[in-house]
Design an enzyme around this catalytic site. Structure first.
Site, mmCIF file in Angstrom:
data_model
loop_
_atom_site.group_PDB
_atom_site.id
_atom_site.type_symbol
_atom_site.label_atom_id
_atom_site.label_comp_id
_atom_site.label_asym_id
_atom_site.label_seq_id
_atom_site.Cartn_x
_atom_site.Cartn_y
_atom_site.Cartn_z
ATOM 1 N N PHE A 59 0.806 -1.228 0.000
ATOM 2 C CA PHE A 59 0.000 0.000 0.000
ATOM 3 C C PHE A 59 0.840 1.281 0.000
ATOM 4 O O PHE A 59 0.299 2.389 0.044
ATOM 5 C CB PHE A 59 -0.962 0.009 1.197
ATOM 6 C CG PHE A 59 -0.285 -0.117 2.548
ATOM 7 C CD1 PHE A 59 0.205 0.990 3.216
ATOM 8 C CD2 PHE A 59 -0.146 -1.368 3.155
ATOM 9 C CE1 PHE A 59 0.818 0.880 4.448
ATOM 10 C CE2 PHE A 59 0.479 -1.503 4.396
ATOM 11 C CZ PHE A 59 0.958 -0.363 5.034
ATOM 12 N N ARG A 104 -12.042 7.900 13.487
ATOM 13 C CA ARG A 104 -12.052 7.197 12.191
ATOM 14 C C ARG A 104 -13.428 6.618 11.880
ATOM 15 O O ARG A 104 -13.848 6.597 10.725
ATOM 16 C CB ARG A 104 -10.967 6.119 12.176
ATOM 17 C CG ARG A 104 -9.570 6.713 11.982
ATOM 18 C CD ARG A 104 -8.511 5.669 12.150
ATOM 19 N NE ARG A 104 -7.193 6.129 11.740
ATOM 20 C CZ ARG A 104 -6.062 5.566 12.153
ATOM 21 N NH1 ARG A 104 -6.097 4.532 12.974
ATOM 22 N NH2 ARG A 104 -4.897 6.023 11.735
ATOM 23 N N HIS A 117 -3.907 10.368 11.095
ATOM 24 C CA HIS A 117 -2.765 9.544 11.501
ATOM 25 C C HIS A 117 -2.492 9.828 12.971
ATOM 26 O O HIS A 117 -2.691 10.947 13.440
ATOM 27 C CB HIS A 117 -1.528 9.948 10.676
ATOM 28 C CG HIS A 117 -0.247 9.435 11.249
ATOM 29 N ND1 HIS A 117 0.167 8.132 11.072
ATOM 30 C CD2 HIS A 117 0.691 10.031 12.038
ATOM 31 C CE1 HIS A 117 1.320 7.952 11.714
ATOM 32 N NE2 HIS A 117 1.656 9.089 12.310
HETATM 33 P P1 CMP Z 1 -1.580 5.822 9.369
HETATM 34 O O1 CMP Z 1 -1.965 5.834 10.804
HETATM 35 O O2 CMP Z 1 -1.373 7.109 8.682
HETATM 36 O O3 CMP Z 1 -0.262 4.931 9.206
HETATM 37 C C1 CMP Z 1 0.060 4.266 8.018
HETATM 38 C C2 CMP Z 1 -1.072 4.266 7.047
HETATM 39 O O4 CMP Z 1 -0.985 3.281 6.049
HETATM 40 C C3 CMP Z 1 -2.347 3.945 7.780
HETATM 41 O O5 CMP Z 1 -2.728 5.023 8.578
HETATM 42 C C4 CMP Z 1 -3.276 3.615 6.629
HETATM 43 O O6 CMP Z 1 -3.837 4.770 6.046
HETATM 44 C C5 CMP Z 1 -2.313 2.981 5.664
HETATM 45 N N1 CMP Z 1 -2.446 1.533 5.681
HETATM 46 C C6 CMP Z 1 -2.041 0.686 6.626
HETATM 47 N N2 CMP Z 1 -2.322 -0.578 6.289
HETATM 48 C C7 CMP Z 1 -2.898 -0.513 5.085
HETATM 49 C C8 CMP Z 1 -3.417 -1.484 4.214
HETATM 50 N N3 CMP Z 1 -3.360 -2.780 4.518
HETATM 51 N N4 CMP Z 1 -3.971 -1.046 3.080
HETATM 52 C C9 CMP Z 1 -3.992 0.271 2.771
HETATM 53 N N5 CMP Z 1 -3.507 1.239 3.570
HETATM 54 C C10 CMP Z 1 -2.979 0.845 4.717
#
Ligand code: CMP
Length: 139
Positions: A59, A104, A117
């Site tokens: 991702f 969220r 985040h």
């Molecule tokens: P965030 O807390 O910003 O930290 C990393 C980000 O990656 C997370 O939020 C999600 O938006 C994204 N993310 C994590 N796992 C996945 C996944 N399996 N598929 C798509 N996006 C992901």
């Protein structure tokens, strides 16, 4: 128990949907003091640097394209047990799995467009805060 500061980003889709105010209100009402705050924009390279820990994951490309697709709000937040309590406040990474009443659950659209985040450790809270804010930009 975590330390007293964490770091957050309100992501591009939440900024675009005009959710900055409601999300900051939830953060304040949960007891956090906002110690630093800015609206900014990540270039693709800066997004790749910020999310370097996810480099190579399937991702990563989508995540960094999305995070550089529009304006974001970055903030440093203070409260006792800041990191752990903030992760409870925002809910699971996948909004479909997030508890009712979490940021969220209310404002996210999908796993990648998940509204906010939040740092996952005290160490990363410091690294991420320093990525966005100089000493002069916080109190
Ligand atoms: P965030 O807390 O910003 O930290 C990393 C980000 O990656 C997370 O939020 C999600 O938006 C994204 N993310 C994590 N796992 C996945 C996944 N399996 N598929 C798509 N996006 C992901």
């Amino acid at each position: 128990m975590s330390g007293n500061q964490t770091f957050t980003i309100i992501k591009p889709v939440a900024v675009k949907n005009n959710y900055i105010g409601p999300i900051l209100k939830m953060i304040n009402e949960a007891g956090y003091t906002i110690k630093a705050l800015k609206i900014t924009h990540l270039t693709k390279n800066k997004a790749m640097e910020f999310y370097n820990v996810h480099a190579g994951k399937p991702f990563f490309e989508d995540l960094t394209s999305f995070m550089s697709s529009g304006h974001i709000v970055a903030a440093i937040l203070e409260k006792e047990n800041a990191v752990d309590d903030f992760r409870k406040l925002i809910g699971a990474t996948d909004p479909a799995k997030a508890e009712e009443g979490t940021i969220r659950k209310i404002y996210a659209e999908s796993m990648s467009h998940n509204a906010v985040h939040g740092s996952d450790s005290d160490e990363n809270a410091v690294i991420e805060s320093d990525f966005f804010f100089s000493k002069m930009e916080r109190y």
